[in-house]
Design a protein around this motif. Structure first.
Motif, PDB file in Angstrom:
ATOM      1  N   ARG A  80       0.819  -1.212   0.000  1.00  0.00           N
ATOM      2  CA  ARG A  80       0.000   0.000   0.000  1.00  0.00           C
ATOM      3  C   ARG A  80       0.859   1.270   0.000  1.00  0.00           C
ATOM      4  NH1 ARG A  80      -3.367  -3.415   3.278  1.00  0.00           N
ATOM      5  NH2 ARG A  80      -2.234  -2.831   5.158  1.00  0.00           N
ATOM      6  N   ASP A  83       2.687   1.609  -3.280  1.00  0.00           N
ATOM      7  CA  ASP A  83       1.768   1.545  -4.424  1.00  0.00           C
ATOM      8  C   ASP A  83       2.294   0.581  -5.500  1.00  0.00           C
ATOM      9  OD1 ASP A  83      -0.495   2.081  -5.913  1.00  0.00           O
ATOM     10  OD2 ASP A  83       0.316   3.916  -6.804  1.00  0.00           O
ATOM     11  N   SER A 112      -0.958 -10.964   4.088  1.00  0.00           N
ATOM     12  CA  SER A 112      -2.011 -10.130   4.687  1.00  0.00           C
ATOM     13  C   SER A 112      -2.936 -11.010   5.503  1.00  0.00           C
ATOM     14  CB  SER A 112      -2.801  -9.393   3.596  1.00  0.00           C
ATOM     15  OG  SER A 112      -3.855  -8.652   4.168  1.00  0.00           O
ATOM     16  N   ILE A 117      -6.696  -5.946   1.186  1.00  0.00           N
ATOM     17  CA  ILE A 117      -6.063  -5.387  -0.004  1.00  0.00           C
ATOM     18  C   ILE A 117      -7.174  -4.971  -0.963  1.00  0.00           C
ATOM     19  CG2 ILE A 117      -4.564  -5.880  -1.985  1.00  0.00           C
ATOM     20  CD1 ILE A 117      -3.234  -8.011  -0.128  1.00  0.00           C
ATOM     21  N   ASP A 118      -7.042  -3.780  -1.488  1.00  0.00           N
ATOM     22  CA  ASP A 118      -8.058  -3.261  -2.399  1.00  0.00           C
ATOM     23  C   ASP A 118      -8.016  -4.046  -3.713  1.00  0.00           C
ATOM     24  OD1 ASP A 118      -9.758  -1.846  -4.028  1.00  0.00           O
ATOM     25  OD2 ASP A 118      -8.750   0.092  -3.762  1.00  0.00           O
ATOM     26  N   SER A 121      -6.733  -2.043  -6.564  1.00  0.00           N
ATOM     27  CA  SER A 121      -5.410  -1.422  -6.482  1.00  0.00           C
ATOM     28  C   SER A 121      -4.560  -1.831  -7.676  1.00  0.00           C
ATOM     29  CB  SER A 121      -4.710  -1.846  -5.187  1.00  0.00           C
ATOM     30  OG  SER A 121      -4.435  -3.244  -5.212  1.00  0.00           O
TER      31      SER A 121
END
Length: 248
Positions: A80, A83, A112, A117-118, A121
């Motif tokens: 994150r 990125d 994780s 987590i998106d 992303s």
């Protein structure tokens, strides 16, 4: 008598010469390598990111270490903060991997425990090889379902936390033995405390960073891992790139 490290001047060094310095050892089991850039006083970030510490040779080595790996292991927080996108390489990197019998590109394996987590992303939307998400059986089902729908390979490892042995076993069961860890410090601290870290590659930037930035490893468990230096590369700007391997 202790073997002294190989000392190398970076001027004119080629990628092939760098690859020779950083080749994985020929061992039957997994080999776990971590790679970090730090300041002279041990900070791994400036203003929350490692960008201010790196230099062109460190970036070349960062990419080369990926070219030599089966998989890139990263903690979710680092994904994150930095990125992350999926791993890419050059035509020369593709050939380097082909010459070593490696897959075209290494996947990112993201640790994780909550699978937070998106799915939109860049990790998932800007990648060639789908990431592997290492999580727990108790992580939210919806989060795991959404990541799977976005293309990730979700692997559940235990009910409460992701143990180091389970993590490594999961990757090696997929044929991913040459493991490159890019942090963050909590993940690297866990690997070191569990004596699973075989190697540490460190670029030391010629700067002092004041403040409260974290160090390479962060853990509440005391553990000492003896290391020996294989080589040190001296760059023209004063940066030093060292390869440390766990002592027998």
């Amino acid at each position: 008598m202790t073997d002294l490290p190989r000392v190398v001047t970076a001027t004119g060094i080629t990628d092939d010469e760098l690859a020779e310095l950083y080749e994985y050892p020929d061992v039957p089991g997994p080999w776990l390598r971590a790679n970090f850039v730090v300041s002279l006083d041990g900070a791994i970030t400036t203003n929350g990111s490692s960008t201010g510490l790196t230099n062109p040779l460190d970036q070349r080595t960062f990419k080369l270490l990926r070219d030599l790996a089966d998989v890139v292991l990263v903690g979710a927080a680092t994904i994150r903060i930095e990125d992350y996108i999926g791993v890419r390489t050059s035509d020369e990197g593709l050939q380097r991997r082909a010459d070593r019998g490696l897959a075209t590109l290494p996947p990112l394996a993201v640790v994780s425990g909550r699978a937070d987590i998106d799915p939109e992303s860049r990790l998932l939307t800007n990648t060639i090889v789908p990431p592997i998400i290492l999580t727990t059986t108790t992580a939210p089902t919806t989060a795991k379902r959404n990541l799977t729908a976005a293309g990730a390979q979700v692997i559940e490892l235990g009910p409460d936390r992701i143990e180091t042995a389970a993590m490594i076993d999961a990757l090696t069961s997929l044929g991913l033995r040459k493991i490159l860890c890019e942090g963050g410090p909590t993940l690297t601290g866990q690997l070191a405390a569990d004596h699973a870290l075989d190697e540490l590659c460190v670029t030391t930037a010629p700067s002092v960073v004041c403040g409260n930035a974290q160090r390479i490893t962060h853990t509440d468990r005391h553990s000492t891992v003896g290391m020996r230096c294989n080589h040190i590369i001296f760059d023209a700007d004063g940066a030093q790139l060292a390869r440390w391997v766990r002592s027998s």
